[in-house]
Design an enzyme around this catalytic site. Structure first.
Site, PDB file in Angstrom:
ATOM      1  N   ARG A   1       0.816  -1.216   0.000  1.00 46.11           N
ATOM      2  CA  ARG A   1       0.000   0.000   0.000  1.00 46.11           C
ATOM      3  C   ARG A   1       0.850   1.266   0.000  1.00 46.11           C
ATOM      4  O   ARG A   1       0.428   2.305  -0.537  1.00 46.11           O
ATOM      5  CB  ARG A   1      -0.943  -0.006   1.210  1.00 46.11           C
ATOM      6  CG  ARG A   1      -2.026   1.072   1.169  1.00 46.11           C
ATOM      7  CD  ARG A   1      -3.081   0.850   2.243  1.00 46.11           C
ATOM      8  NE  ARG A   1      -4.185   1.790   2.150  1.00 46.11           N
ATOM      9  CZ  ARG A   1      -4.338   2.856   2.950  1.00 46.11           C
ATOM     10  NH1 ARG A   1      -3.459   3.091   3.913  1.00 46.11           N
ATOM     11  NH2 ARG A   1      -5.368   3.666   2.801  1.00 46.11           N
TER      12      ARG A   1
ATOM     13  N   ILE B   1      -6.754   8.007  -0.859  1.00 54.50           N
ATOM     14  CA  ILE B   1      -6.767   6.550  -0.970  1.00 54.50           C
ATOM     15  C   ILE B   1      -7.660   6.059   0.171  1.00 54.50           C
ATOM     16  O   ILE B   1      -7.524   6.516   1.309  1.00 54.50           O
ATOM     17  CB  ILE B   1      -5.343   5.966  -0.876  1.00 54.50           C
ATOM     18  CG1 ILE B   1      -5.362   4.435  -1.020  1.00 54.50           C
ATOM     19  CG2 ILE B   1      -4.644   6.374   0.406  1.00 54.50           C
ATOM     20  CD1 ILE B   1      -3.960   3.808  -1.063  1.00 54.50           C
ATOM     21  N   SER B   2      -8.602   5.181  -0.119  1.00 51.07           N
ATOM     22  CA  SER B   2      -9.556   4.722   0.885  1.00 51.07           C
ATOM     23  C   SER B   2      -8.857   3.932   1.980  1.00 51.07           C
ATOM     24  O   SER B   2      -7.801   3.332   1.769  1.00 51.07           O
ATOM     25  CB  SER B   2     -10.637   3.848   0.236  1.00 51.07           C
ATOM     26  OG  SER B   2     -11.377   4.571  -0.714  1.00 51.07           O
ATOM     27  N   GLN B   3      -9.465   3.918   3.159  1.00 47.78           N
ATOM     28  CA  GLN B   3      -8.900   3.139   4.256  1.00 47.78           C
ATOM     29  C   GLN B   3      -8.890   1.655   3.865  1.00 47.78           C
ATOM     30  O   GLN B   3      -9.759   1.193   3.117  1.00 47.78           O
ATOM     31  CB  GLN B   3      -9.698   3.350   5.539  1.00 47.78           C
ATOM     32  CG  GLN B   3     -11.090   2.745   5.535  1.00 47.78           C
ATOM     33  CD  GLN B   3     -11.864   3.031   6.799  1.00 47.78           C
ATOM     34  OE1 GLN B   3     -12.717   3.909   6.811  1.00 47.78           O
ATOM     35  NE2 GLN B   3     -11.583   2.298   7.865  1.00 47.78           N
TER      36      GLN B   3
END
Length: 231
Positions: free
Chosen positions: A39, A65-67
């Site tokens: 990530r 960026i999404s969790q």
């Protein structure tokens, strides 16, 4: 931080165990993909140290960026076998696209901000992942790749766009954070059956809004606004 192989893999494993499996994500394919995709590669260097924390992070241009949990949850709800043909609307950093590609999906990610799309392509290439990133207004989907077994929308929509339903296969699945008469957004899973569909509502969530149009790269602004190139 996390640049060495052992370091980031340990961080990714902890992320999956503490943030994803501990919250009920049970699909082993999803968890394996989340462990396998680094990530930190998908965020700017300045926030790479927080890449494996369970929170969204800025990637520039007012986007995030999404969790990790939400990426895993959406992927689990999509529930497609290996080889499924998937469209992602709002690819951003390319992380959700990468996770789907790591699961063996044939995936096209659409991103309206050209500078983000360019960097996302480089990231996928650097990892040897087969996901494809296109610069396009995601409200209209991507007809050349249709029909899709699944469509994931990674931005908050005010409605289900007609193009998404048209481009889904006869048994396709749409997962979209939809704004409604409640606080924030909620994940809608719409399963298509011929000309009909069935809706189910899941987690409350908060995403950046789905915007219209395409934002071409501005060479003069890119130096100060664009996220760093992956190393």
């Amino acid at each position: 931080m996390h640049r060495d192989e052992a370091g980031w893999q340990k961080a990714a494993d902890l992320m999956v165990r503490r943030q994803i499996e501990a919250r009920g994500i049970a699909d082993p394919r999803v968890c394996a993909a989340m462990r396998s995709v680094p990530r930190h590669v998908f965020v700017p260097e300045a926030v790479a140290g927080a890449a494996y924390e369970d929170r969204p992070l800025s990637i520039g241009y007012g986007q995030t960026i999404s969790q990790p949990y939400m990426v895993a949850r959406v992927t689990e709800l999509l529930c497609l076998p290996e080889g499924g043909n998937v469209l992602e609307v709002g690819a951003g950093s390319g992380y959700q696209t990468a996770v789907l590609a790591a699961m063996g999906m044939r995936v096209i990610g659409l991103e309206r901000i050209e500078a983000l799309a360019l960097v996302a392509r480089k990231r996928l290439d650097s990892l040897g992942l087969a996901g494809e990133i296109r610069t396009a207004d995601g409200r209209f989907g991507w007809a050349p790749g249709a029909p899709y077994d699944g469509i994931v929308v990674s931005a908050a929509a005010e409605e289900v766009e007609p193009a998404w339903m048209e481009q889904l296969s006869g048994t396709g699945v749409l997962v979209v954070p939809l704004a409604g008469p409640f606080f924030g957004e909620r994940l809608l899973v719409r399963r298509k059956s011929g000309n009909l569909h069935e809706d189910e509502w899941y987690d409350f969530c908060r995403y950046v809004p789905l915007l219209e149009g395409v934002e071409p790269e501005d060479p003069e602004a890119s130096a100060s606004k664009a996220p760093e190139d992956p190393k």
